[in-house]
Design an enzyme around this catalytic site. Structure first.
Site, PDB file in Angstrom:
ATOM      1  N   LYS A  35     -95.130 102.448 -52.087  1.00  0.00           N
ATOM      2  CA  LYS A  35     -94.996 101.251 -51.262  1.00  0.00           C
ATOM      3  C   LYS A  35     -95.760 101.504 -49.975  1.00  0.00           C
ATOM      4  CE  LYS A  35     -91.453  98.473 -48.907  1.00  0.00           C
ATOM      5  NZ  LYS A  35     -89.999  98.265 -48.729  1.00  0.00           N
ATOM      6  N   ASP A  37     -96.871 100.310 -46.328  1.00  0.00           N
ATOM      7  CA  ASP A  37     -96.579  99.440 -45.194  1.00  0.00           C
ATOM      8  C   ASP A  37     -97.864  99.110 -44.437  1.00  0.00           C
ATOM      9  OD1 ASP A  37     -94.952  98.006 -43.366  1.00  0.00           O
ATOM     10  OD2 ASP A  37     -93.371  99.502 -43.601  1.00  0.00           O
ATOM     11  N   TRP A  73     -95.215  91.993 -45.256  1.00  0.00           N
ATOM     12  CA  TRP A  73     -94.174  91.149 -44.646  1.00  0.00           C
ATOM     13  C   TRP A  73     -94.466  89.653 -44.788  1.00  0.00           C
ATOM     14  CZ3 TRP A  73     -96.791  93.823 -40.297  1.00  0.00           C
ATOM     15  CH2 TRP A  73     -96.613  95.207 -40.362  1.00  0.00           C
ATOM     16  N   ARG A  88     -94.410  92.415 -50.978  1.00  0.00           N
ATOM     17  CA  ARG A  88     -93.379  91.816 -50.141  1.00  0.00           C
ATOM     18  C   ARG A  88     -93.811  90.407 -49.734  1.00  0.00           C
ATOM     19  NH1 ARG A  88     -90.497  95.254 -46.821  1.00  0.00           N
ATOM     20  NH2 ARG A  88     -90.002  93.378 -45.628  1.00  0.00           N
ATOM     21  N   ASP A  92     -88.617  92.252 -42.914  1.00  0.00           N
ATOM     22  CA  ASP A  92     -87.589  93.161 -43.432  1.00  0.00           C
ATOM     23  C   ASP A  92     -86.231  92.469 -43.554  1.00  0.00           C
ATOM     24  OD1 ASP A  92     -89.528  95.058 -43.411  1.00  0.00           O
ATOM     25  OD2 ASP A  92     -88.785  96.141 -41.660  1.00  0.00           O
TER      26      ASP A  92
END
Length: 416
Positions: A35, A37, A73, A88, A92
């Site tokens: 994953k 970020d 995000w 995603r 969050d």
């Protein structure tokens, strides 16, 4: 480390170290999932598509079977399917209902981008975080947890448990091991449920399971509000006719046979998950704009006039597609418009903001150009004849060189 001013983390990310990190993680250590970020990429103003594609290329040189999750995000764009198996779609998650409602809201209209081994990731689950203020709230009630897990399952989000398993309440463990809910998530079709009905403040989500266009479908009734919500769901809106067998998947119990419609009142902040088996599967007549695949859509917010799924209280389902057209690639596409026998149909297109705009309708490569859409910007409709083949058809709407109207939905009726 960017967000807590820890300078030790600067330059320690994968950026600038892609080949060596790929070799270490997926060659030397043998991992098969990562994953990634975007904190550093955000601060440095990098390009999402370029960065994740470069990382994917470095990984492929070591192991092409690695599963990549993009953590940007927001829904990053349709290019993501060529780089990642999941991405995603929101900020969050935290362990309180407001956060859950926000995440689900982000994913309600992204079903067109899931499937074929690629999934919209609603973030790790916050089940089991009761009375724990360190995770952004006091946790979820058992009823809220049922809604949480069931929605992750029916929307085919990756299922990742984020709590301390040593402190997991028994009711949470029972929920997380509910095989009938998990089956919705792991169904071989891999589809994400879409919004079939949105009336009052409740949502009805549905998807095929077991067999495409079969007689079995999974259905969710979702009440995100702080008050009770009543549902009346015509079986015709779920493409069923005749008697329908209904099973409650949370309680793992049969509710009986129903005809006409299914009615239920749900408490605040809750959802109900059902397996429905109908006698007859109907040919669909309505296609909402919010079900369409938009090749240029993303949720990054960088283009103020980028194509969007937009709220419209006067539209069918209270949603529409806006900022359509302006270039040949900026279209809306419905890839599975179904006809049992094929033939001539009347297509009625519901739209708004037609003044001064044109619309190109492409049905299996046959294009109809509509130049007369009225002289006002209110909600309107227009009908054209179309020819469908038996089975699945592809319909596109757009405008190659000018804005198209905002699209609400279209209906299809067999020509007499």
């Amino acid at each position: 480390s960017i967000w807590d001013n820890d300078a030790a983390g600067v330059s320690a990310g994968i950026y600038g170290h892609e080949p060596q990190d790929a070799q270490l993680y997926f060659g030397d250590w043998g991992f098969d999932f990562i994953k990634i970020d975007y904190c550093g990429g955000d601060v440095l103003g990098l390009n999402e598509k370029e960065r994740y594609t470069s990382i994917r290329n470095s990984i492929d040189k070591v192991n092409k079977d690695v599963s990549v999750n993009i953590c940007r995000w927001a829904f990053p764009g349709t290019w993501a399917k060529d780089v990642a198996t999941s991405w995603r779609i929101s900020g969050d998650i935290n362990a309180h209902w407001g956060s859950l409602k926000y995440v689900v809201g982000k994913n309600l209209y992204l079903s067109a981008y899931a499937g074929n081994g690629h999934y919209n990731d609603m973030d790790m689950m916050v089940i089991g975080f009761r009375d724990n203020s360190k995770v952004g709230g006091k946790g979820l009630t058992p009823t809220e947890e049922e809604a949480h897990f069931g929605l992750w399952c029916i929307m085919s989000s990756p299922l990742l448990i984020g709590c301390n398993l040593e402190n997991l309440p028994e009711s949470s463990l029972e929920l997380l091991t509910n095989k009938e809910l998990i089956a919705l998530n792991q169904d071989p079709l891999g589809l994400q449920a879409y919004v079939a009905q949105h009336e009052n403040d409740g949502y009805v989500l549905v998807k095929d399971i077991e067999q495409k266009r079969g007689n079995v479908r999974a259905v969710a009734l979702y009440n995100p509000t702080d008050t009770v919500c009543s549902f009346s769901v015509p079986f015709s809106s779920l493409e069923f006719d005749g008697n329908v067998k209904v099973r409650d998947l949370v309680k793992r119990s049969d509710l009986g046979n129903f005809s006409g419609n299914f009615e239920q009142t749900l408490p605040a902040r809750s959802a109900m998950f059902l397996r429905m088996e109908g006698e007859t599967r109907l040919e669909p007549t309505l296609y909402e704009a919010e079900w369409a695949y938009l090749p240029l859509f993303n949720d990054l917010g960088k283009n103020p006039k980028g194509i969007i799924y937009a709220n419209d209280k006067e539209a069918s389902g209270k949603m529409k597609v806006g900022f359509l057209g302006g270039q040949p690639e900026n279209y809306a596409e419905w890839r599975e418009v179904y006809s049992g026998d094929g033939g001539r149909y009347n297509m009625t297109i519901y739209y708004s903001f037609g003044k001064g705009r044109q619309l190109e309708v492409d049905v299996n490569g046959i294009i109809t150009k509509i130049n007369s859409l009225g002289e006002d910007e209110t909600h309107n409709q227009i009908s054209i004849p179309v020819e469908l083949k038996a089975g699945y058809n592809t319909i596109r709407m757009g405008n190659s060189y000018n804005w198209a109207p905002d699209i609400d939905c279209f209906t299809l009726t067999k020509a007499l």
